[in-house]
Design an enzyme around this catalytic site. Structure first.
Site, PDB file in Angstrom:
ATOM      1  N   HIS A   1       4.031   3.004  12.305  1.00  0.00           N
ATOM      2  CA  HIS A   1       2.993   3.914  12.825  1.00  0.00           C
ATOM      3  C   HIS A   1       3.478   4.877  13.912  1.00  0.00           C
ATOM      4  O   HIS A   1       2.736   5.748  14.313  1.00  0.00           O
ATOM      5  CB  HIS A   1       1.768   3.135  13.382  1.00  0.00           C
ATOM      6  CG  HIS A   1       0.985   2.435  12.305  1.00  0.00           C
ATOM      7  ND1 HIS A   1      -0.359   2.210  12.415  1.00  0.00           N
ATOM      8  CD2 HIS A   1       1.354   1.921  11.117  1.00  0.00           C
ATOM      9  CE1 HIS A   1      -0.786   1.567  11.330  1.00  0.00           C
ATOM     10  NE2 HIS A   1       0.256   1.384  10.528  1.00  0.00           N
TER      11      HIS A   1
ATOM     12  N   GLU B   1      -5.059   1.867   2.428  1.00  0.00           N
ATOM     13  CA  GLU B   1      -5.057   0.634   3.226  1.00  0.00           C
ATOM     14  C   GLU B   1      -5.233   0.972   4.695  1.00  0.00           C
ATOM     15  O   GLU B   1      -5.943   0.303   5.427  1.00  0.00           O
ATOM     16  CB  GLU B   1      -3.736  -0.123   3.022  1.00  0.00           C
ATOM     17  CG  GLU B   1      -3.708  -1.516   3.654  1.00  0.00           C
ATOM     18  CD  GLU B   1      -3.214  -1.564   5.096  1.00  0.00           C
ATOM     19  OE1 GLU B   1      -3.363  -2.613   5.742  1.00  0.00           O
ATOM     20  OE2 GLU B   1      -2.694  -0.548   5.605  1.00  0.00           O
ATOM     21  N   GLU B   2      -4.562   2.052   5.112  1.00  0.00           N
ATOM     22  CA  GLU B   2      -4.519   2.384   6.541  1.00  0.00           C
ATOM     23  C   GLU B   2      -5.860   2.876   7.072  1.00  0.00           C
ATOM     24  O   GLU B   2      -6.033   3.014   8.268  1.00  0.00           O
ATOM     25  CB  GLU B   2      -3.438   3.454   6.807  1.00  0.00           C
ATOM     26  CG  GLU B   2      -2.024   2.999   6.482  1.00  0.00           C
ATOM     27  CD  GLU B   2      -1.455   1.995   7.484  1.00  0.00           C
ATOM     28  OE1 GLU B   2      -2.197   1.552   8.375  1.00  0.00           O
ATOM     29  OE2 GLU B   2      -0.270   1.667   7.356  1.00  0.00           O
TER      30      GLU B   2
ATOM     31  N   GLU C   1       4.047  -6.384   3.862  1.00  0.00           N
ATOM     32  CA  GLU C   1       3.931  -5.667   5.147  1.00  0.00           C
ATOM     33  C   GLU C   1       5.074  -6.130   6.048  1.00  0.00           C
ATOM     34  O   GLU C   1       5.571  -7.253   5.909  1.00  0.00           O
ATOM     35  CB  GLU C   1       2.593  -6.019   5.824  1.00  0.00           C
ATOM     36  CG  GLU C   1       1.380  -5.426   5.148  1.00  0.00           C
ATOM     37  CD  GLU C   1       1.053  -3.995   5.603  1.00  0.00           C
ATOM     38  OE1 GLU C   1       1.783  -3.445   6.461  1.00  0.00           O
ATOM     39  OE2 GLU C   1       0.089  -3.444   5.075  1.00  0.00           O
TER      40      GLU C   1
ATOM     41  N   ASP D   1      -0.199   4.369   0.957  1.00  0.00           N
ATOM     42  CA  ASP D   1      -0.535   5.388   1.957  1.00  0.00           C
ATOM     43  C   ASP D   1       0.181   5.108   3.269  1.00  0.00           C
ATOM     44  O   ASP D   1       0.633   3.997   3.525  1.00  0.00           O
ATOM     45  CB  ASP D   1      -2.055   5.469   2.174  1.00  0.00           C
ATOM     46  CG  ASP D   1      -2.678   4.171   2.671  1.00  0.00           C
ATOM     47  OD1 ASP D   1      -2.278   3.094   2.203  1.00  0.00           O
ATOM     48  OD2 ASP D   1      -3.554   4.230   3.564  1.00  0.00           O
TER      49      ASP D   1
ATOM     50  N   ASP E   1       6.475   0.770   6.968  1.00  0.00           N
ATOM     51  CA  ASP E   1       5.082   0.407   6.618  1.00  0.00           C
ATOM     52  C   ASP E   1       4.579   1.345   5.533  1.00  0.00           C
ATOM     53  O   ASP E   1       4.001   2.371   5.833  1.00  0.00           O
ATOM     54  CB  ASP E   1       4.232   0.495   7.885  1.00  0.00           C
ATOM     55  CG  ASP E   1       2.810   0.032   7.665  1.00  0.00           C
ATOM     56  OD1 ASP E   1       2.525  -0.530   6.611  1.00  0.00           O
ATOM     57  OD2 ASP E   1       1.983   0.251   8.559  1.00  0.00           O
TER      58      ASP E   1
ATOM     59  N   HIS F   1       0.851  -1.197   0.000  1.00  0.00           N
ATOM     60  CA  HIS F   1       0.000   0.000   0.000  1.00  0.00           C
ATOM     61  C   HIS F   1       0.881   1.240   0.000  1.00  0.00           C
ATOM     62  O   HIS F   1       1.957   1.241   0.600  1.00  0.00           O
ATOM     63  CB  HIS F   1      -0.992   0.006   1.169  1.00  0.00           C
ATOM     64  CG  HIS F   1      -0.376   0.004   2.538  1.00  0.00           C
ATOM     65  ND1 HIS F   1       0.075   1.162   3.147  1.00  0.00           N
ATOM     66  CD2 HIS F   1      -0.150  -0.994   3.416  1.00  0.00           C
ATOM     67  CE1 HIS F   1       0.546   0.865   4.343  1.00  0.00           C
ATOM     68  NE2 HIS F   1       0.429  -0.447   4.535  1.00  0.00           N
TER      69      HIS F   1
END
Ligand SMILES: [Zn+2]
Length: 398
Positions: free
Chosen positions: A370, A148-149, A176, A86, A116, A84
């Site tokens: 994150h 995705e997030e 991931e 984003d 990530d 992903h």
């Protein structure tokens, strides 16, 4: 990245410069990812690879899909490398350096998305010169999604488009962060918004109002009770660190003044199901309680009172088939046959449900994702690069 022609000089660790470039595009999920997607498209184009962009409704975001055909032009079968584009917001986090200006300190590269999961995307793009020197027996595909997030909103559009075009890859690796270990299962996540509409009145006249906050509270307690039962009675899957399905309420707002019966209350809750469980099970229980018990009580006071729900995010659970060729391939190349199941969600469940057997395996540790000072170990990128080149070896004709 966009106007840079690939050169031989890029071939040492080509992914490092690419990763830095990808991080410089701020693709926080609330923003457009088109700058980054177009840069990747241009990069692929420079290698004569055609891309398919699948946009969101407002054309502010896009998924990118590209196939590097096998030597006789076949585009079916083969392996998808998926990531992903984003990233999660940096709001409120204290970073030691600009999150969108990557920097290498010691043996790590720091920046939002480094782990990530722009690291993985950069490594896949770094393979292009190598791929083009090979005669592939089976095609290789790239799938890069948006949003995705915020509940895997982009990938379903991409998968629908692939189905429509009859593009059927034989397997998928979602990169991931797993510290380059194969992960074969994760829970599903189902997020809901609930709006309670009551009736306002002066707070001294409680019998003539319908207190939206109180009805919301009763629903929230029901969700908690259901979660407690799951924790006590299971079902359990001991391969997960949290071995049962979980539920919780994460946000709430309502009311305008202490002396006014609140007319509106809105809250968000989620249910994270084990792969073996029905993802809608908890929701159906809560919706039934709202419909059969709470709404009739509310409507006895005010006809227009109501409780409504909307599903705002879905991550399908993953339970990879051990016998699938891609699972065996990743296990063999990593020399890792342990059953690893994780609590975080990914797009792997969507690919798998679309009939494409999928495993998760990518560089970096989820513990570094994150947060402030997100980073990836350089050695993880090297390991990913080596791993993907071995995947390429298995797709190459000898
Ligand atoms: Zn991710």
């Amino acid at each position: 990245m966009s106007d840079k022609r690939p050169t031989d000089a890029d071939e040492g660790a080509p992914y490092l410069a690419l990763l830095e470039e990808l991080i410089r595009h701020d693709t926080t999920s609330s923003r457009s990812n088109l700058g980054l997607i177009e840069a990747i498209r241009d990069r692929l184009r420079a290698h004569n690879v055609e891309t398919l962009l699948v946009y969101d409704r407002c054309r502010q975001k896009a998924n990118l899909f590209a196939t590097l055909p096998a030597m006789h032009g076949e585009t079916n079968g083969g392996v998808v490398l998926s990531g992903h584009t984003d990233v999660v917001p940096v709001t409120g986090q204290h970073w030691s350096s600009d999150p969108f200006d990557p920097v290498i300190r010691g043996d790590r590269l720091y920046g939002r998305g480094s782990c990530d999961m722009k690291g993985f995307i950069a490594v896949t793009l770094g393979l292009l010169p190598d791929i083009q020197r090979r005669a592939l027996r089976e095609p290789l595909h790239f799938a890069f999604s948006f949003d995705e997030e915020v509940g895997c909103l982009g990938a379903p559009l991409l998968l629908a488009e692939l189905a429509k075009r009859g593009i059927r890859p034989a397997g998928c690796i979602v990169g991931e962060p797993t510290s380059m270990r194969p992960v074969v299962a994760h829970k599903g996540n189902n997020a809901y918004r609930c709006c309670v509409n009551g009736k306002s009145a002066h707070s001294s006249r409680t019998p003539s109002g319908v207190n939206a906050i109180e009805y919301a509270a009763r629903l929230i307690c029901r969700i908690r009770d259901a979660a407690d039962l799951l924790r006590r009675d299971g079902p359990f899957d001991r391969a997960f660190d949290v071995p049962f399905s979980t539920a919780q309420t994460g946000m709430i707002s309502g009311g305008i003044a202490i002396n006014t019966i609140p007319e509106q209350c809105e809250f968000f809750f989620e249910y994270r199901n084990l792969p073996s469980e029905d993802p809608e099970q908890l929701f159906e229980q809560i919706a039934r309680y709202a419909r059969d018990e709470l709404e009739p009580e509310m409507r006895a006071v005010a006809d227009a009172a109501s409780i409504s729900f909307k599903k705002v995010g879905t991550t399908l659970a993953l339970d990879s088939a051990e016998e699938a060729a891609v699972t065996r391939l990743v296990r063999t190349l990593c020399n890792d046959f342990e059953t690893r199941k994780v609590t975080y969600g990914t797009e792997a469940g969507l690919f798998s449900q679309a009939g494409i057997p999928t495993v998760i395996c990518g560089p970096g540790s989820i513990d570094d994702a994150h947060k402030a000072d997100e980073s990836v170990e350089l050695s993880q990128l090297t390991e990913c690069d080596r791993f993907l080149r071995r995947v390429l070896d298995t797709l190459t004709a000898h």
